[in-house]
Motif scaffolding. Structure first.
Motif, PDB file in Angstrom:
ATOM      1  N   PRO A   8       4.070  -3.583  -7.946  1.00 13.90           N
ATOM      2  CA  PRO A   8       5.178  -2.852  -8.473  1.00 13.90           C
ATOM      3  C   PRO A   8       5.825  -3.302  -9.526  1.00 13.90           C
ATOM      4  O   PRO A   8       6.052  -4.822  -9.718  1.00 13.90           O
ATOM      5  CB  PRO A   8       6.366  -2.628  -7.356  1.00 13.90           C
ATOM      6  N   SER A   9       6.553  -2.734 -10.684  1.00 18.11           N
ATOM      7  CA  SER A   9       6.939  -3.222 -11.698  1.00 18.11           C
ATOM      8  C   SER A   9       8.067  -4.402 -11.435  1.00 18.11           C
ATOM      9  O   SER A   9       8.000  -5.121 -12.495  1.00 18.11           O
ATOM     10  CB  SER A   9       7.761  -2.001 -12.555  1.00 18.11           C
ATOM     11  N   ARG A  10       8.811  -4.593 -10.660  1.00 19.53           N
ATOM     12  CA  ARG A  10       9.811  -5.592 -10.459  1.00 19.53           C
ATOM     13  C   ARG A  10       9.441  -6.527  -9.537  1.00 19.53           C
ATOM     14  O   ARG A  10      10.143  -7.309  -9.413  1.00 19.53           O
ATOM     15  CB  ARG A  10      11.122  -4.903 -10.391  1.00 19.53           C
ATOM     16  N   VAL A  13       5.054 -10.407  -6.290  1.00 20.26           N
ATOM     17  CA  VAL A  13       3.842 -10.579  -5.661  1.00 20.26           C
ATOM     18  C   VAL A  13       3.121  -9.090  -5.578  1.00 20.26           C
ATOM     19  O   VAL A  13       3.849  -8.199  -5.584  1.00 20.26           O
ATOM     20  CB  VAL A  13       4.202 -11.275  -4.331  1.00 20.26           C
ATOM     21  N   ASP A  14       1.921  -9.137  -5.350  1.00 20.21           N
ATOM     22  CA  ASP A  14       1.303  -7.955  -4.982  1.00 20.21           C
ATOM     23  C   ASP A  14       1.553  -7.194  -3.560  1.00 20.21           C
ATOM     24  O   ASP A  14       2.029  -8.087  -2.668  1.00 20.21           O
ATOM     25  CB  ASP A  14      -0.260  -8.378  -5.038  1.00 20.21           C
ATOM     26  N   HIS A  15       1.611  -6.133  -3.735  1.00 19.10           N
ATOM     27  CA  HIS A  15       1.688  -5.362  -2.216  1.00 19.10           C
ATOM     28  C   HIS A  15       0.366  -4.634  -1.961  1.00 19.10           C
ATOM     29  O   HIS A  15      -0.455  -4.721  -2.565  1.00 19.10           O
ATOM     30  CB  HIS A  15       2.934  -4.163  -2.743  1.00 19.10           C
ATOM     31  N   PHE A  16       0.486  -4.567  -0.600  1.00 15.85           N
ATOM     32  CA  PHE A  16      -0.615  -3.757   0.130  1.00 15.85           C
ATOM     33  C   PHE A  16      -0.486  -2.416   0.396  1.00 15.85           C
ATOM     34  O   PHE A  16       0.885  -1.963   0.726  1.00 15.85           O
ATOM     35  CB  PHE A  16      -1.073  -4.556   1.441  1.00 15.85           C
ATOM     36  N   GLY A  17      -1.038  -1.421  -0.098  1.00 13.56           N
ATOM     37  CA  GLY A  17      -1.076  -0.064   0.303  1.00 13.56           C
ATOM     38  C   GLY A  17      -2.232   0.874   0.513  1.00 13.56           C
ATOM     39  O   GLY A  17      -3.331   0.341   0.704  1.00 13.56           O
ATOM     40  N   GLU A  30       6.119  -2.774   2.500  1.00 11.65           N
ATOM     41  CA  GLU A  30       7.439  -2.444   2.737  1.00 11.65           C
ATOM     42  C   GLU A  30       7.459  -1.763   4.199  1.00 11.65           C
ATOM     43  O   GLU A  30       8.472  -1.700   4.893  1.00 11.65           O
ATOM     44  CB  GLU A  30       7.886  -1.339   1.970  1.00 11.65           C
ATOM     45  N   ALA A  31       6.301  -1.049   4.925  1.00 14.66           N
ATOM     46  CA  ALA A  31       6.222  -0.313   5.983  1.00 14.66           C
ATOM     47  C   ALA A  31       6.209  -1.462   7.249  1.00 14.66           C
ATOM     48  O   ALA A  31       6.315  -1.021   8.414  1.00 14.66           O
ATOM     49  CB  ALA A  31       5.276   0.670   5.899  1.00 14.66           C
ATOM     50  N   LYS A  32       5.821  -2.509   6.732  1.00 15.57           N
ATOM     51  CA  LYS A  32       5.151  -3.431   7.796  1.00 15.57           C
ATOM     52  C   LYS A  32       6.182  -4.069   8.780  1.00 15.57           C
ATOM     53  O   LYS A  32       5.955  -4.570   9.933  1.00 15.57           O
ATOM     54  CB  LYS A  32       4.307  -4.408   7.390  1.00 15.57           C
ATOM     55  N   ILE A  33       7.654  -3.998   8.534  1.00 13.81           N
ATOM     56  CA  ILE A  33       8.659  -4.828   9.139  1.00 13.81           C
ATOM     57  C   ILE A  33       8.243  -4.517  10.826  1.00 13.81           C
ATOM     58  O   ILE A  33       8.766  -3.200  10.952  1.00 13.81           O
ATOM     59  CB  ILE A  33      10.028  -4.403   8.557  1.00 13.81           C
ATOM     60  N   GLY A  34       8.314  -5.602  11.434  1.00 14.95           N
ATOM     61  CA  GLY A  34       8.410  -5.367  12.918  1.00 14.95           C
ATOM     62  C   GLY A  34       7.198  -4.714  13.542  1.00 14.95           C
ATOM     63  O   GLY A  34       7.096  -4.554  14.544  1.00 14.95           O
ATOM     64  N   ARG A  35       6.230  -4.332  12.651  1.00 16.59           N
ATOM     65  CA  ARG A  35       4.929  -3.377  13.286  1.00 16.59           C
ATOM     66  C   ARG A  35       3.873  -4.436  13.353  1.00 16.59           C
ATOM     67  O   ARG A  35       2.735  -3.843  13.927  1.00 16.59           O
ATOM     68  CB  ARG A  35       4.605  -2.429  12.342  1.00 16.59           C
ATOM     69  N   GLY A  36       3.676  -5.480  12.871  1.00 11.99           N
ATOM     70  CA  GLY A  36       2.499  -6.301  13.065  1.00 11.99           C
ATOM     71  C   GLY A  36       1.425  -5.850  12.196  1.00 11.99           C
ATOM     72  O   GLY A  36       0.157  -6.261  12.382  1.00 11.99           O
ATOM     73  N   VAL A  58      -0.184   4.292  10.522  1.00 16.16           N
ATOM     74  CA  VAL A  58       1.072   4.450   9.676  1.00 16.16           C
ATOM     75  C   VAL A  58       0.869   5.533   8.747  1.00 16.16           C
ATOM     76  O   VAL A  58       1.672   6.191   8.355  1.00 16.16           O
ATOM     77  CB  VAL A  58       1.215   3.093   9.016  1.00 16.16           C
ATOM     78  N   MET A  59      -0.411   5.406   8.131  1.00 17.53           N
ATOM     79  CA  MET A  59      -0.830   6.553   7.184  1.00 17.53           C
ATOM     80  C   MET A  59      -0.548   7.808   7.598  1.00 17.53           C
ATOM     81  O   MET A  59      -0.081   8.645   6.822  1.00 17.53           O
ATOM     82  CB  MET A  59      -2.138   5.931   6.686  1.00 17.53           C
TER      83      MET A  59
END
Length: 83
Positions: A8-10, A13-17, A30-36, A58-59
């Motif tokens: 993301p622009s700001r 580090v790289d994100h996974f999507g 961003e969606a991973k919090i507490g989900r393993g 999740v998807m």
């Protein structure tokens, strides 16, 4: 299912999507919090079928919310046309 790494622009580090049916990217990082969920595309690959199944779940939930949102928008548009 299309998986990707992106920055993301700001972000520093790289994100996974994953790409949703409407072309939007669901940020698994961003969606991973507490989900393993895996932290990265590489971690997802290393996690094998179990990691992929978690991402798919999740998807699918995101796709369901997207569909409900689109149906609601369509309903509102048809109501405004009638008025």
């Amino acid at each position: 299912m299309k998986l990707l790494s992106f920055r993301p622009s700001r972000a520093r580090v790289d994100h996974f999507g994953v790409v949703l049916s409407n072309g939007q990217v669901l940020d698994i990082s961003e969606a991973k919090i507490g989900r393993g969920l895996p932290d990265s595309l590489i971690e997802c690959i290393r996690g094998g079928p179990d990691a992929l199944a978690m991402v798919r779940e999740v998807m699918e939930k995101a796709e369901q919310r997207l569909k409900r949102s689109e149906e609601h928008t369509s309903e509102l548009q048809s109501q405004s046309t009638i008025s």
